[in-house]
Design a protein around this motif. Structure first.
Motif, PDB file in Angstrom:
ATOM      1  N   VAL A 760       0.839  -1.206   0.000  1.00  0.00           N
ATOM      2  CA  VAL A 760       0.000   0.000   0.000  1.00  0.00           C
ATOM      3  C   VAL A 760       0.874   1.256   0.000  1.00  0.00           C
ATOM      4  O   VAL A 760       0.597   2.220  -0.730  1.00  0.00           O
ATOM      5  N   GLU A 761       1.939   1.250   0.824  1.00  0.00           N
ATOM      6  CA  GLU A 761       2.833   2.415   0.873  1.00  0.00           C
ATOM      7  C   GLU A 761       3.484   2.666  -0.486  1.00  0.00           C
ATOM      8  O   GLU A 761       3.712   3.818  -0.877  1.00  0.00           O
ATOM      9  N   ALA A 762       3.782   1.595  -1.223  1.00  0.00           N
ATOM     10  CA  ALA A 762       4.344   1.751  -2.569  1.00  0.00           C
ATOM     11  C   ALA A 762       3.324   2.427  -3.492  1.00  0.00           C
ATOM     12  O   ALA A 762       3.650   3.384  -4.209  1.00  0.00           O
ATOM     13  N   TYR A 763       2.088   1.933  -3.460  1.00  0.00           N
ATOM     14  CA  TYR A 763       1.040   2.543  -4.292  1.00  0.00           C
ATOM     15  C   TYR A 763       0.834   4.018  -3.926  1.00  0.00           C
ATOM     16  O   TYR A 763       0.678   4.870  -4.802  1.00  0.00           O
ATOM     17  N   VAL A 764       0.835   4.310  -2.628  1.00  0.00           N
ATOM     18  CA  VAL A 764       0.642   5.696  -2.172  1.00  0.00           C
ATOM     19  C   VAL A 764       1.745   6.594  -2.720  1.00  0.00           C
ATOM     20  O   VAL A 764       1.492   7.682  -3.245  1.00  0.00           O
ATOM     21  N   ASP A 813      -6.281   8.938  -1.462  1.00  0.00           N
ATOM     22  CA  ASP A 813      -5.312   9.520  -2.412  1.00  0.00           C
ATOM     23  C   ASP A 813      -5.740   9.292  -3.858  1.00  0.00           C
ATOM     24  O   ASP A 813      -5.613  10.184  -4.713  1.00  0.00           O
ATOM     25  N   LEU A 814      -6.228   8.087  -4.136  1.00  0.00           N
ATOM     26  CA  LEU A 814      -6.677   7.776  -5.506  1.00  0.00           C
ATOM     27  C   LEU A 814      -7.866   8.652  -5.906  1.00  0.00           C
ATOM     28  O   LEU A 814      -7.923   9.180  -7.018  1.00  0.00           O
ATOM     29  N   MET A 858     -13.177  12.503   0.259  1.00  0.00           N
ATOM     30  CA  MET A 858     -12.496  12.452  -1.044  1.00  0.00           C
ATOM     31  C   MET A 858     -13.295  11.601  -2.044  1.00  0.00           C
ATOM     32  O   MET A 858     -13.466  11.972  -3.212  1.00  0.00           O
ATOM     33  N   VAL A 859     -13.780  10.447  -1.577  1.00  0.00           N
ATOM     34  CA  VAL A 859     -14.562   9.549  -2.446  1.00  0.00           C
ATOM     35  C   VAL A 859     -15.868  10.234  -2.863  1.00  0.00           C
ATOM     36  O   VAL A 859     -16.300  10.143  -4.027  1.00  0.00           O
ATOM     37  N   LYS A 860     -16.478  10.935  -1.909  1.00  0.00           N
ATOM     38  CA  LYS A 860     -17.737  11.635  -2.197  1.00  0.00           C
ATOM     39  C   LYS A 860     -17.534  12.690  -3.296  1.00  0.00           C
ATOM     40  O   LYS A 860     -18.326  12.786  -4.246  1.00  0.00           O
ATOM     41  N   ARG A 861     -16.458  13.483  -3.170  1.00  0.00           N
ATOM     42  CA  ARG A 861     -16.175  14.516  -4.183  1.00  0.00           C
ATOM     43  C   ARG A 861     -15.930  13.890  -5.557  1.00  0.00           C
ATOM     44  O   ARG A 861     -16.413  14.385  -6.581  1.00  0.00           O
ATOM     45  N   ALA A 862     -15.130  12.796  -5.575  1.00  0.00           N
ATOM     46  CA  ALA A 862     -14.774  12.170  -6.856  1.00  0.00           C
ATOM     47  C   ALA A 862     -15.976  11.516  -7.525  1.00  0.00           C
ATOM     48  O   ALA A 862     -16.004  11.347  -8.749  1.00  0.00           O
TER      49      ALA A 862
END
Length: 864
Positions: A760-764, A813-814, A858-862
């Motif tokens: 997960v830290e790599a993806y972040v 973040d995504l 963040m998910v709500k906005r996206a």
């Protein structure tokens, strides 16, 4: 030269002859291992040969079959399995026949050879008749030597082999072993071997322990063995009871009431053999260990509104009134010149008392305090020391509200006892003051106790080297408890007015040529702690400490070429390691202020790294110091990168040295954070080495999560310049992300959680690195796979709090980085369920809940 002569030469006093013989035997093993194993077993089985030759042959054969190091063990297993069946059968037959030799040490080594082969073959369903053959040796012979050797061999096989492979034959093994362990067995050596074999077989006889009749018989045999005339058999029987308590606590209630309580108290009162006493004490230490764990489990279950999985019988609580007097009496059985490295009855009793305190908590106070009060001023030093040891041992367990009045009352007496005429007493007093400093700092009133306490501890530095370690440990605890927390700023602290005096005394003491009782190492560790937990008004003294340590480090570097002996080399390395530890903490504490001496520090560190061997711990310590320098200097570290990076890469090319490799991986992350895009020129080399290490069969698995996380550090530093590495890294992350643990393998569950956190830290790092750049869209083609991985984690019931927090952070973040471009993926059913669980479940901490609230937004906005 024949093998017998070579084996004789391996035992020679002549170093050159010994080395030559060893090399020739190794060469034979490399060129023709089948022949090598055959000639060795022929020597082992040769009754005409001398015992030392036979044993040397057996040891060489066993060592060629088994190794502790994983990669080596795999290699040896493959080599044995590649030997033709006929030769392997001859070796096995030779080892089995040698069990009958009257030469006990030779028969013993033959048993070890049998176990080494069994460890390889039994999991593969090979050597199916082994257990039958060895059991016949026990049940169908009157030869006591053969019985004993075979029982020893069974014990070794049970110890070495995966218990699952032996479960099917547990009845047969148990029958043979218990028969040899019964009181009717007249030969005590046979009985001893049987009890030890029983101990080694306890893990795979679970089904037998479930059946009351069989369990009763096993317990009867073991309990009767504690009453044997042979003290060795008694010791082995108590060892067996310890293991039974660890494995089958839930079945022990009846036996505790009927036998074990009385037997163990009698064992602790044994006047003839200290080893019996030690094992009887160990039994009660084990009871406390088990019950401490069960109480924690019950507490967790209560918090979740669940019923505990296991029963708690409170054996320790019921026994406290009877066991305490015995333990307190055993505390007085010290030797004046006791070796601290040798486990003694008084040490075991103190450890057991400490565990009782943690287990029964306030109930330990009643029996112990009267003993302390009546003996702390005793004219016999043993009773004085025992009283102080008892007091120090119960400081962790009972409620602080119960302990504080006792500590308030005892503290002035303890401080005064630092001048006791007996070293043993002073040593224990210093340890007890350390326990108070660690566990009950609130009892140390700065205006009443602190000056006298520090004076007593600093004065202790001038005393016997034996007590210096505990004086330094006490000072470390005071620094940690009274100073500001790491990373926090404080203008002053309760220790500030004493800081210079303590530091000066420790520096003066540490400037000595010897390290008796590790006293010099302890002094430097105390200085490190003082530096790390210093308030701002101590900064000038920290700067002085840094310069003093640099001077001493330079002196050790100047002496490098004058050191010849191995002992001198080890002591020199230990001194350098201590100095580097202090220097690292000075760098961390001073941060940017270290810049004025940065050139001098890096010159010394680079010199050390270029002059020490790859195996040296000095390399690890120097790397940690350089990691601190990168954080302190940030982009200014760039001028040292060119000479340092090749050294770093060399460490990464040696994955077998996994601790050094792990520190090196961390240093890449440090460089990325310090240099930002300035690290780009080194990234090709770094990425090749990191990927290569991930694929290495010899790299310890604990390093792999750090490597995955490091990919994120690199991406975050260089942004879209990470694009050339995307395909390979995403493929590696997908492979690591597919790893799962079996539900009952808790060690593996922890590891997989850590591995996935690295994922997960790599993806972040990758997402944040590309976010806002013109090339961010290249990540979209990988999103399906990333969300598949996140979905798998979201439904994993074994997911840890920290992994959950990281996972939700990645989700946020995504959503923040790609918004409506991944709207469809963000509408998956598992996402609101995960976010709701993280916000509302009591399993998760405040930080996780806050991250979930942010991610939800963040998910709500996206998704709009």
């Amino acid at each position: 030269m024949d093998v017998a002569t070579l084996l004789a030469h391996t035992l020679s006093q002549d170093h050159a002859l010994r080395e030559d013989a060893t090399q020739k035997l190794q060469l034979l093993a490399q060129e023709n291992y089948a022949q090598y194993s055959l000639v060795l077993i022929q020597q082992v089985a040769n009754d005409q040969a001398e015992d030392p030759i036979r044993m040397a042959a057996g040891l060489a054969l066993k060592n060629s079959l088994s190794a502790k190091e994983y990669a080596r063990k795999e290699e040896q297993t493959a080599r044995w399995l590649a030997v033709d069946t006929d030769t392997r059968n001859q070796v096995k037959q030779g080892a089995l026949l040698t069990l009958a030799t009257p030469r006990k040490p030779v028969a013993n080594i033959a048993g070890q050879v049998i176990a080494a082969i069994a460890e390889i073959e039994l999991p593969l369903q090979e050597w199916p008749d082994l257990i039958r053959i060895v059991l016949e040796n026990v049940t169908n012979t009157d030869n006591a030597a053969l019985k004993m050797a075979t029982l020893q061999a069974i014990g070794y096989v049970c110890e070495a082999t995966d218990p699952v492979c032996l479960q099917r034959q547990s009845n047969e093994i148990l029958t043979a072993v218990v028969q040899g362990a019964r009181k009717e067995e007249q030969d005590q050596e046979v009985r001893l071997a049987a009890i030890r074999a029983l101990n080694n077989s306890l893990e795979f006889v679970k089904e037998n322990f479930e059946r009351e009749g069989e369990r009763n018989f096993i317990m009867q045999v073991v309990c009767e063995a504690t009453q044997s005339q042979s003290s060795d058999v008694q010791v082995a029987a108590f060892e067996c009871l310890v293991r039974i308590m660890q494995l089958y606590y839930d079945k022990m209630r009846y036996y505790m009431e009927k036998a074990l309580f009385g037997l163990t108290v009698a064992g602790m009162n044994n006047q003839e053999d200290e080893k019996v006493v030690l094992q009887a004490i160990e039994f009660w230490s084990t009871v406390c260990d088990e019950e401490i764990e069960l109480k924690e489990e019950a507490l967790e279950a209560a918090e979740m509104g669940e019923t505990p999985e296991h029963n708690l019988y409170n054996f320790a609580e019921y026994a406290t009134g009877d066991i305490m007097p015995v333990l307190l009496w055993l505390l007085t059985k010290q030797e004046e010149d006791e070796d601290e490295d040798e486990w003694s009855v008084s040490m075991a009793a103190a450890t057991c008392l400490s565990l009782f305190a943690q287990c029964v908590r306030n109930n330990v106070i009643g029996p112990v305090v009267p003993f302390v009060e009546s003996n702390i001023q005793n004219t016999d030093w043993r009773y004085r020391e025992a009283a102080v040891m008892a007091f120090g041992s119960i400081l962790d367990g009972p409620d602080d509200t119960v302990l504080m009045p006792l500590v308030d009352q005892a503290l002035p007496t303890l401080i005064n006892m630092m001048t006791d005429p007996v070293v043993n007493v002073k040593d224990t007093v210093a340890w007890t003051l350390g326990r108070v400093s660690e566990l009950l700092t609130q009892c140390i009133k700065p205006e009443i106790h602190l000056r006298d306490l520090i004076s007593a501890l600093v004065l202790g530095l001038q005393d016997n080297p034996r007590i210096v370690g505990n004086c330094c440990w006490s000072l470390m605890n005071l620094a940690e408890q009274l100073g500001p927390a790491i990373g926090e700023e404080a203008p002053t602290s309760a220790l500030s007015m004493y800081f210079e005096g303590i530091s000066t005394a420790l520096l003066q003491f540490a400037d000595r040529s010897d390290n008796e009782s590790n006293c010099r190492t302890s002094a430097y560790e105390a200085i490190s702690s003082l530096v790390m937990f210093s308030a701002n008004d101590c900064i000038p003294m920290v700067q002085k400490i840094a310069l003093t340590v640099l001077d001493r480090l330079d002196q050790t570097i100047a002496l490098e070429n004058q050191i010849v002996g191995a002992d001198d080399r080890a002591e020199h390395s230990e001194l350098q390691s201590s100095l580097l530890g202090v220097l690292t903490n000075c760098i961390r504490r001073l941060s940017r202020d270290i810049a004025s001496v940065a050139d001098r520090i890096m010159t010394g560190l680079l010199h050390l790294l270029n002059s020490t061997s790859k195996q040296s711990t000095i390399t690890e310590d120097a790397f940690l110091a350089i990691g601190a320098m990168t954080s302190a200097l940030e982009s200014d570290f760039s001028r040292y990168a060119e000479p340092f990076v090749p050294i770093l890469c060399t460490a990464l090319q040696n994955p077998a040295e996994y601790q050094l490799c792990s520190i090196a991986v961390g240093l890449i992350g440090d460089l990325c954070r310090a240099l930002g895009e300035g690290v780009t020129g080194y990234c090709n080399t770094f990425m090749q080495l990191l990927v290569s290490n991930l694929q290495s069969p010899v790299l310890h698995r604990t390093v792999k999560p750090n490597i995955l996380s490091c990919f994120g550090d690199v991406a975050l530093a260089i942004g879209d310049k990470f694009e050339p590495y995307l395909d390979v890294v995403m493929m590696v992350l997908q492979q690591a992300g597919s790893m799962r643990a079996e539900k009952d393998n808790f060690e593996m569950i922890d590891y997989v959680n850590t591995l996935h956190e690295g994922n997960v830290e790599a993806y972040v790092g990758i997402v944040q690195g590309f976010s806002g750049s013109q090339r961010a869209a290249v990540l979209l083609s990988y999103m399906q796979g990333v969300f598949h991985f996140m979905n798998a984690l979201a439904v994993d019931p074994n997911r840890s709090d920290s992994l959950t927090r990281a996972l939700i952070g990645l989700l946020g973040d995504l959503a923040d980085a790609f918004g409506g471009q991944i709207k469809q993926l963000l509408q998956a059913d598992w996402i609101p369920l995960l976010l709701r669980e993280a916000r509302t479940s009591r399993h998760y901490g405040t930080s996780t809940k806050e991250t979930a609230r942010w991610a939800k937004e963040m998910v709500k906005r996206a998704s709009q």
